[in-house]
Write an enzyme that holds these catalytic residues in place. Structure first.
Site, PDB file in Angstrom:
ATOM      1  N   LYS A  70       0.845  -1.185   0.000  1.00  0.00           N
ATOM      2  CA  LYS A  70       0.000   0.000   0.000  1.00  0.00           C
ATOM      3  C   LYS A  70       0.885   1.242   0.000  1.00  0.00           C
ATOM      4  CE  LYS A  70      -3.955   1.621   2.812  1.00  0.00           C
ATOM      5  NZ  LYS A  70      -4.804   1.212   3.970  1.00  0.00           N
TER       6      LYS A  70
ATOM      7  N   SER B 199      -9.318   0.944   3.171  1.00  0.00           N
ATOM      8  CA  SER B 199      -8.568   1.739   2.221  1.00  0.00           C
ATOM      9  C   SER B 199      -7.476   0.968   1.482  1.00  0.00           C
ATOM     10  CB  SER B 199      -7.940   2.937   2.933  1.00  0.00           C
ATOM     11  OG  SER B 199      -7.045   2.521   3.944  1.00  0.00           O
TER      12      SER B 199
ATOM     13  N   SER C  78      -9.380  -1.464   7.334  1.00  0.00           N
ATOM     14  CA  SER C  78      -8.879  -1.277   5.977  1.00  0.00           C
ATOM     15  C   SER C  78      -8.084  -2.443   5.406  1.00  0.00           C
ATOM     16  CB  SER C  78      -8.024  -0.004   5.909  1.00  0.00           C
ATOM     17  OG  SER C  78      -8.842   1.134   6.009  1.00  0.00           O
TER      18      SER C  78
END
Length: 465
Positions: free
Chosen positions: A80, A156, A180
């Site tokens: 990420k 996310s 997330s």
């Protein structure tokens, strides 16, 4: 590596260690797959081809000289883009951060994975500043769910889930503040581990809510989760909340099984707030495990409210200067929630923190009588991209604010959780949270491995061309 189903991390590492294939061939095939598949999925924001190939050549040269390969030898992974990658600005899904100086070194978990032989191949799409449950991003474009490209990945860590479901890499890293890792694992049909708060170092990552942030692995198999988790454990003086506990390897414990484990289903709040399919997924898993007991996490609805309040207030404090100087460069949906958070009176936040301490003690008391608790990961299957509301119990609720209804009361007190995918039919997956007491990741992983072995919880790779 199979053309029909990409190999998992454990298989790649074994093949590279035995010199049945070269690390370079693994990386070349991975890069080809990303180039072919990511045009439709949009999981990657950065692809590090030159770096990955150089790393692969170095591993192959060392192997040729008889050096012992690491446990993740040749395994490609992606992170990420809130985790530092040397030479790149750590954008955290934002427009504003692109002006930051390039990171001077990789984040701590990247360094630990590469020390174990893994090869970083890129940075992954995410919701802006991690304040997101959808996987949508107005700056980089939405990550798309490989199982249905017009649906959300969840966020996310949306790119982290999408890259796995598309078969582009076998291992990714995400972050989990309110859900997330677990939400995209559920929506994309893969496994995700949110470890105990403080178990894995967060050094070299862009923060969101310091008292809630976790980093953790996502993968298509439980063994791969455990393999990566083992490689990343250990104290880190660069993270002030990182544990000083010695590593406690879990890979070797996966096949112990579940005999003797006391497994319960979360009732009350966790049985009232979702689509019937979400509860059906938990029931399916509970039946397979023989879990007949129900426990209720006390005041879970207040825990979710307090988590929301702390998230908004701490997140706003982090971004105050950016909100003052560059408000137009935020995603409006993120900006407006941060501004609202900045206006929360301090006594409200203190009250939420006091409740948090009470709630943690009350939930930990439950683990005196159970070892693992099962709960839904999300209240529904993945909504469509651009969908702003979904209906629960006849009430229309905002997607962005309510997808984490089941994950927030768990991360609020830092419990370890494995999110495991459940396929009730040929449609999109759902997810189940396998929750354990602090520092008992091994129990959650053992239960998830049992479910995987029996076929109840399995990851799937989307059929993309």
């Amino acid at each position: 590596m199979s053309a029909s189903r990409p190999a998992e991390a454990t298989a790649i590492a074994a093949a590279v260690a035995d010199r049945r294939c070269s690390a370079r061939s693994v990386i070349e095939q991975t890069l080809e797959g990303i180039a072919r598949l990511d045009r439709g999925v949009n999981a990657f924001t950065d692809v590090l081809a030159a770096r990955a190939l150089a790393r692969a050549d170095a591993l192959d040269a060392a192997s040729g000289q008889g050096r012992v390969a690491g446990p993740l030898a040749g395994v490609p992974f992606a992170v990420k883009n809130l985790i530092d990658i040397e030479g790149l600005p750590t954008r955290a899904g934002s427009k504003i951060n692109r002006a930051l100086p390039p990171a001077r070194r990789d984040g701590a978990l990247v360094r630990r994975l590469e020390a174990a032989g893994a090869i970083l191949i890129g940075g992954l799409n995410m919701g802006e500043y991690a304040y997101d449950f959808t996987g949508e991003n107005i700056h980089d474009g939405d990550a798309r769910n490989p199982h249905a490209l017009d649906h959300m990945t969840g966020g996310s860590s949306g790119g982290s889930g999408a890259a796995l479901a598309a078969g582009m890499v076998p291992l990714t890293l995400g972050s989990d503040t309110n859900g997330s890792i677990r939400v995209p694992a559920a929506f994309c049909g893969c496994f995700g581990l949110k470890p105990t708060y403080g178990r894995l170092s967060r050094a070299g990552s862009f923060p969101f809510v310091g008292s809630l942030d976790h980093l953790g692995p996502m993968a298509r198999s439980v063994a791969d989760l455990a393999l990566a988790y083992d490689a990343m454990q250990g104290p880190d003086p660069d993270d002030p909340v990182a544990t000083t506990r010695a590593p406690e390897p879990v890979l070797s414990t996966l096949e112990i099984g579940i005999d003797g484990l006391r497994i319960a289903v979360a009732g009350g709040y966790f049985a009232r707030s979702g689509d019937p399919e979400a509860f059906a997924a938990v029931g399916h898993v509970a039946q397979a495990l023989g879990a007949q007991r129900t426990v209720e996490l006390p005041e879970a609805h207040r825990a979710r409210a307090a988590a929301y309040l702390i998230t908004a207030a701490e997140g706003a404090t982090l971004h105050l200067d950016r909100l003052r100087t560059r408000p137009g460069d935020f995603d409006p949906a993120v900006r407006d929630r941060l501004i609202a958070g900045a206006m929360i009176p301090a006594p409200f936040v203190e009250r939420a923190q006091r409740f948090r301490r009470w709630y943690r003690d009350a939930v930990l008391d439950l683990f005196g009588g159970v070892d693992v608790i099962l709960a839904p990961a999300t209240p529904c299957r993945a909504p469509k991209r651009g969908q702003t509301h979904f209906v629960l119990d006849g009430v229309s609720l905002p997607v962005r604010a309510n997808v984490g209804v089941f994950t927030q009361p768990i991360s609020f007190i830092g419990l370890p959780v494995v999110a495991a995918p459940v396929w009730l039919d040929d449609g999109l997956p759902l997810g189940v949270q396998v929750i354990a007491a602090p520092w008992r990741e091994d129990l959650a992983l053992r239960v998830a491995r049992h479910l995987e072995r029996t076929g109840i919880c399995t990851a799937r790779i989307a059929e993309l061309t």
